[in-house]
Design a protein around this motif. Structure first.
Motif, PDB file in Angstrom:
ATOM      1  N   ALA A  38       0.833  -1.208   0.000  1.00 30.49           N
ATOM      2  CA  ALA A  38       0.000   0.000   0.000  1.00 30.49           C
ATOM      3  C   ALA A  38       0.865   1.254   0.000  1.00 30.49           C
ATOM      4  O   ALA A  38       0.541   2.249  -0.677  1.00 30.49           O
ATOM      5  N   ARG A  39       1.955   1.214   0.739  1.00 30.34           N
ATOM      6  CA  ARG A  39       2.849   2.379   0.761  1.00 30.34           C
ATOM      7  C   ARG A  39       3.465   2.628  -0.620  1.00 30.34           C
ATOM      8  O   ARG A  39       3.669   3.786  -1.009  1.00 30.34           O
ATOM      9  N   TRP A  40       3.755   1.569  -1.351  1.00 24.68           N
ATOM     10  CA  TRP A  40       4.292   1.732  -2.700  1.00 24.68           C
ATOM     11  C   TRP A  40       3.284   2.447  -3.597  1.00 24.68           C
ATOM     12  O   TRP A  40       3.648   3.345  -4.359  1.00 24.68           O
ATOM     13  N   VAL A  41       2.019   2.041  -3.515  1.00 25.11           N
ATOM     14  CA  VAL A  41       0.972   2.699  -4.301  1.00 25.11           C
ATOM     15  C   VAL A  41       0.885   4.171  -3.931  1.00 25.11           C
ATOM     16  O   VAL A  41       0.846   5.058  -4.791  1.00 25.11           O
ATOM     17  N   ASP A  42       0.874   4.451  -2.636  1.00 25.91           N
ATOM     18  CA  ASP A  42       0.720   5.829  -2.172  1.00 25.91           C
ATOM     19  C   ASP A  42       1.888   6.698  -2.607  1.00 25.91           C
ATOM     20  O   ASP A  42       1.715   7.884  -2.909  1.00 25.91           O
ATOM     21  N   ALA A  43       3.091   6.107  -2.657  1.00 20.35           N
ATOM     22  CA  ALA A  43       4.293   6.874  -2.979  1.00 20.35           C
ATOM     23  C   ALA A  43       4.523   7.042  -4.474  1.00 20.35           C
ATOM     24  O   ALA A  43       5.394   7.824  -4.887  1.00 20.35           O
ATOM     25  N   LEU A  44       3.748   6.363  -5.301  1.00 23.92           N
ATOM     26  CA  LEU A  44       3.917   6.480  -6.745  1.00 23.92           C
ATOM     27  C   LEU A  44       3.689   7.935  -7.166  1.00 23.92           C
ATOM     28  O   LEU A  44       2.791   8.609  -6.664  1.00 23.92           O
ATOM     29  N   SER A  45       4.502   8.411  -8.095  1.00 23.17           N
ATOM     30  CA  SER A  45       4.459   9.813  -8.505  1.00 23.17           C
ATOM     31  C   SER A  45       3.060  10.243  -8.929  1.00 23.17           C
ATOM     32  O   SER A  45       2.359   9.512  -9.642  1.00 23.17           O
ATOM     33  N   SER A  46       2.682  11.422  -8.499  1.00 24.02           N
ATOM     34  CA  SER A  46       1.398  11.994  -8.912  1.00 24.02           C
ATOM     35  C   SER A  46       1.527  12.869 -10.152  1.00 24.02           C
ATOM     36  O   SER A  46       0.531  13.436 -10.615  1.00 24.02           O
ATOM     37  N   GLU A  47       2.743  12.977 -10.701  1.00 24.20           N
ATOM     38  CA  GLU A  47       2.994  13.826 -11.861  1.00 24.20           C
ATOM     39  C   GLU A  47       3.465  13.045 -13.082  1.00 24.20           C
ATOM     40  O   GLU A  47       3.130  13.395 -14.209  1.00 24.20           O
ATOM     41  N   ASP A  48       4.214  11.971 -12.873  1.00 25.05           N
ATOM     42  CA  ASP A  48       4.891  11.305 -13.985  1.00 25.05           C
ATOM     43  C   ASP A  48       3.964  10.552 -14.922  1.00 25.05           C
ATOM     44  O   ASP A  48       4.346  10.246 -16.059  1.00 25.05           O
ATOM     45  N   TYR A  49       2.738  10.217 -14.481  1.00 24.59           N
ATOM     46  CA  TYR A  49       1.871   9.329 -15.256  1.00 24.59           C
ATOM     47  C   TYR A  49       0.546   9.979 -15.639  1.00 24.59           C
ATOM     48  O   TYR A  49      -0.390   9.280 -16.033  1.00 24.59           O
ATOM     49  N   ARG A  50       0.481  11.292 -15.584  1.00 23.05           N
ATOM     50  CA  ARG A  50      -0.792  11.987 -15.786  1.00 23.05           C
ATOM     51  C   ARG A  50      -1.353  11.813 -17.193  1.00 23.05           C
ATOM     52  O   ARG A  50      -2.563  11.967 -17.398  1.00 23.05           O
ATOM     53  N   ASP A  51      -0.514  11.484 -18.185  1.00 21.84           N
ATOM     54  CA  ASP A  51      -0.976  11.280 -19.558  1.00 21.84           C
ATOM     55  C   ASP A  51      -1.060   9.802 -19.935  1.00 21.84           C
ATOM     56  O   ASP A  51      -1.285   9.470 -21.102  1.00 21.84           O
ATOM     57  N   ASP A  52      -0.888   8.911 -18.964  1.00 17.70           N
ATOM     58  CA  ASP A  52      -0.711   7.488 -19.250  1.00 17.70           C
ATOM     59  C   ASP A  52      -1.931   6.652 -18.848  1.00 17.70           C
ATOM     60  O   ASP A  52      -2.771   7.086 -18.054  1.00 17.70           O
ATOM     61  N   THR A  53      -1.974   5.438 -19.396  1.00 18.38           N
ATOM     62  CA  THR A  53      -3.032   4.470 -19.107  1.00 18.38           C
ATOM     63  C   THR A  53      -2.445   3.316 -18.309  1.00 18.38           C
ATOM     64  O   THR A  53      -1.349   2.836 -18.617  1.00 18.38           O
ATOM     65  N   LEU A  54      -3.182   2.863 -17.302  1.00 21.85           N
ATOM     66  CA  LEU A  54      -2.751   1.741 -16.470  1.00 21.85           C
ATOM     67  C   LEU A  54      -3.747   0.599 -16.564  1.00 21.85           C
ATOM     68  O   LEU A  54      -4.943   0.799 -16.368  1.00 21.85           O
ATOM     69  N   ILE A  55      -3.239  -0.589 -16.850  1.00 23.54           N
ATOM     70  CA  ILE A  55      -4.012  -1.830 -16.763  1.00 23.54           C
ATOM     71  C   ILE A  55      -3.753  -2.450 -15.400  1.00 23.54           C
ATOM     72  O   ILE A  55      -2.607  -2.704 -15.030  1.00 23.54           O
ATOM     73  N   LEU A  56      -4.820  -2.707 -14.642  1.00 24.89           N
ATOM     74  CA  LEU A  56      -4.734  -3.393 -13.353  1.00 24.89           C
ATOM     75  C   LEU A  56      -5.430  -4.737 -13.489  1.00 24.89           C
ATOM     76  O   LEU A  56      -6.660  -4.817 -13.545  1.00 24.89           O
ATOM     77  N   ALA A  57      -4.633  -5.810 -13.537  1.00 25.89           N
ATOM     78  CA  ALA A  57      -5.175  -7.135 -13.826  1.00 25.89           C
ATOM     79  C   ALA A  57      -5.493  -7.929 -12.555  1.00 25.89           C
ATOM     80  O   ALA A  57      -5.151  -9.101 -12.426  1.00 25.89           O
ATOM     81  N   GLY A  58      -6.172  -7.288 -11.615  1.00 29.21           N
ATOM     82  CA  GLY A  58      -6.776  -8.009 -10.504  1.00 29.21           C
ATOM     83  C   GLY A  58      -5.918  -8.275  -9.290  1.00 29.21           C
ATOM     84  O   GLY A  58      -4.710  -8.058  -9.277  1.00 29.21           O
ATOM     85  N   ASP A  59      -6.595  -8.739  -8.246  1.00 27.23           N
ATOM     86  CA  ASP A  59      -6.041  -9.024  -6.923  1.00 27.23           C
ATOM     87  C   ASP A  59      -5.416  -7.790  -6.289  1.00 27.23           C
ATOM     88  O   ASP A  59      -4.220  -7.744  -5.993  1.00 27.23           O
ATOM     89  N   LEU A  60      -6.283  -6.799  -6.059  1.00 23.99           N
ATOM     90  CA  LEU A  60      -5.856  -5.616  -5.318  1.00 23.99           C
ATOM     91  C   LEU A  60      -6.012  -5.867  -3.824  1.00 23.99           C
ATOM     92  O   LEU A  60      -5.080  -5.662  -3.055  1.00 23.99           O
ATOM     93  N   THR A  61      -7.200  -6.340  -3.396  1.00 24.61           N
ATOM     94  CA  THR A  61      -7.455  -6.586  -1.979  1.00 24.61           C
ATOM     95  C   THR A  61      -8.847  -7.186  -1.811  1.00 24.61           C
ATOM     96  O   THR A  61      -9.742  -6.952  -2.624  1.00 24.61           O
ATOM     97  N   GLU A  62      -9.037  -7.943  -0.744  1.00 21.86           N
ATOM     98  CA  GLU A  62     -10.371  -8.435  -0.417  1.00 21.86           C
ATOM     99  C   GLU A  62     -11.193  -7.395   0.346  1.00 21.86           C
ATOM    100  O   GLU A  62     -12.408  -7.535   0.469  1.00 21.86           O
ATOM    101  N   ASP A  63     -10.555  -6.366   0.866  1.00 21.05           N
ATOM    102  CA  ASP A  63     -11.204  -5.349   1.684  1.00 21.05           C
ATOM    103  C   ASP A  63     -11.824  -4.273   0.789  1.00 21.05           C
ATOM    104  O   ASP A  63     -11.116  -3.622   0.011  1.00 21.05           O
ATOM    105  N   ARG A  64     -13.128  -4.056   0.914  1.00 22.82           N
ATOM    106  CA  ARG A  64     -13.804  -3.099   0.042  1.00 22.82           C
ATOM    107  C   ARG A  64     -13.297  -1.674   0.232  1.00 22.82           C
ATOM    108  O   ARG A  64     -13.177  -0.916  -0.740  1.00 22.82           O
ATOM    109  N   HIS A  65     -12.986  -1.289   1.463  1.00 20.49           N
ATOM    110  CA  HIS A  65     -12.511   0.077   1.712  1.00 20.49           C
ATOM    111  C   HIS A  65     -11.111   0.273   1.135  1.00 20.49           C
ATOM    112  O   HIS A  65     -10.808   1.316   0.532  1.00 20.49           O
ATOM    113  N   LEU A  66     -10.270  -0.738   1.294  1.00 20.14           N
ATOM    114  CA  LEU A  66      -8.936  -0.662   0.689  1.00 20.14           C
ATOM    115  C   LEU A  66      -9.012  -0.673  -0.830  1.00 20.14           C
ATOM    116  O   LEU A  66      -8.213  -0.014  -1.505  1.00 20.14           O
TER     117      LEU A  66
END
Length: 255
Positions: free
Chosen positions: A17-45
């Motif tokens: 989770a800390r890695w996600v939070d620390a990911l740059s908020s500027e470097d990827y503003r024009d980019d597309t991300l594919i997230l291929a599952g298994d983020l978390t079982e927790d709905r709030h997370l």
């Protein structure tokens, strides 16, 4: 505009989770991300994770994995199909897409799925050790084969728009030969719960040029019969030796 892929981020682990939070908020503003599952079982997370990625990328495309549909800690949800409906709502509210979207002239198509034992029959040991058998709950008349068919039927049977290239992605493996030869024999008992050949039939019918998958936690790139298959799992904290733990750019594969 770049296209990135990532799966199996498992933000239930604080380091991930800390890695996600620390990911740059500027470097990827024009980019597309594919997230291929298994983020978390927790709905709030899950909501937090998708919101963080959406805030950092131009667009985020997502399919849930098996962990995302676990209900073992959800006393108010008695069925993983209902959990899936909630995941749909969470993704939409966060601004993530679970429908085909263009990345420049490339159409990116999410493919839902599960496993239907087309890769083999489960042994007794697997039925005991595999958490899905306890953490997921399905209607009484739903076995894994029917669960898989349920999700496959939700996928598009044709392209909604003409595209120069097609990228498909799923959490589950579309073919068992994506597991490399060096995987120990003892681990091959997991084969039955890795995916479905139905996903392979669908991505071929869509004319996919590149397919992103997750679930196996084994990062790999391989070309089979003209399709590039890519796995870029972030993985559990202890899996640093087999997982890159970084975003993977796909643009060179699309040239």
């Amino acid at each position: 505009m770049r296209l990135f892929a990532l799966s199996d981020i498992h933000v239930d682990y604080p380091d991930n989770a800390r890695w996600v939070d620390a990911l740059s908020s500027e470097d990827y503003r024009d980019d597309t991300l594919i997230l291929a599952g298994d983020l978390t079982e927790d709905r709030h997370l899950l909501a937090w994770c998708l919101q963080r990625f959406v805030a950092k990328f131009r667009q985020v495309l997502f399919v849930p994995g098996n962990h995302d549909l676990w209900v073992r800690r959800d006393p108010d949800i008695d069925c993983s199909l209902r959990k899936f409906d909630q995941v749909l709502t969470i993704a939409a509210d966060a601004g993530a897409w679970m429908q085909p979207r263009f990345h420049r002239d490339t159409l990116v198509v999410p493919l839902l799925g599960w496993y239907d034992y087309s890769f083999g029959s489960p042994c007794d040991d697997l039925r005991v050790m595999w958490m899905d058998y306890r953490a997921c709950r399905w209607p009484d008349d739903y076995g894994p084969e029917r669960v898989t068919e349920h999700f496959l039927q939700m996928n598009p049977d044709g392209l909604p728009h003409a595209a120069s290239r097609v990228v498909t992605f799923s959490h589950f493996l579309p073919r068992i030969d994506l597991i490399p030869f060096f995987v120990p024999r003892a681990m091959r008992r997991l084969d039955p719960v890795l995916g479905s050949s139905g996903i392979e039939r669908q991505l071929r019918a869509l004319g996919s040029d590149l397919h992103v998958y997750g679930h196996s936690h084994i990062n790999r790139r391989v070309v089979i019969d003209g399709v590039v298959y890519v796995n870029n799992a972030f993985g559990y904290p202890q899996e640093g030796m087999i997982a890159a733990r970084a975003l993977l750019a796909l643009d060179n594969e699309l040239r």
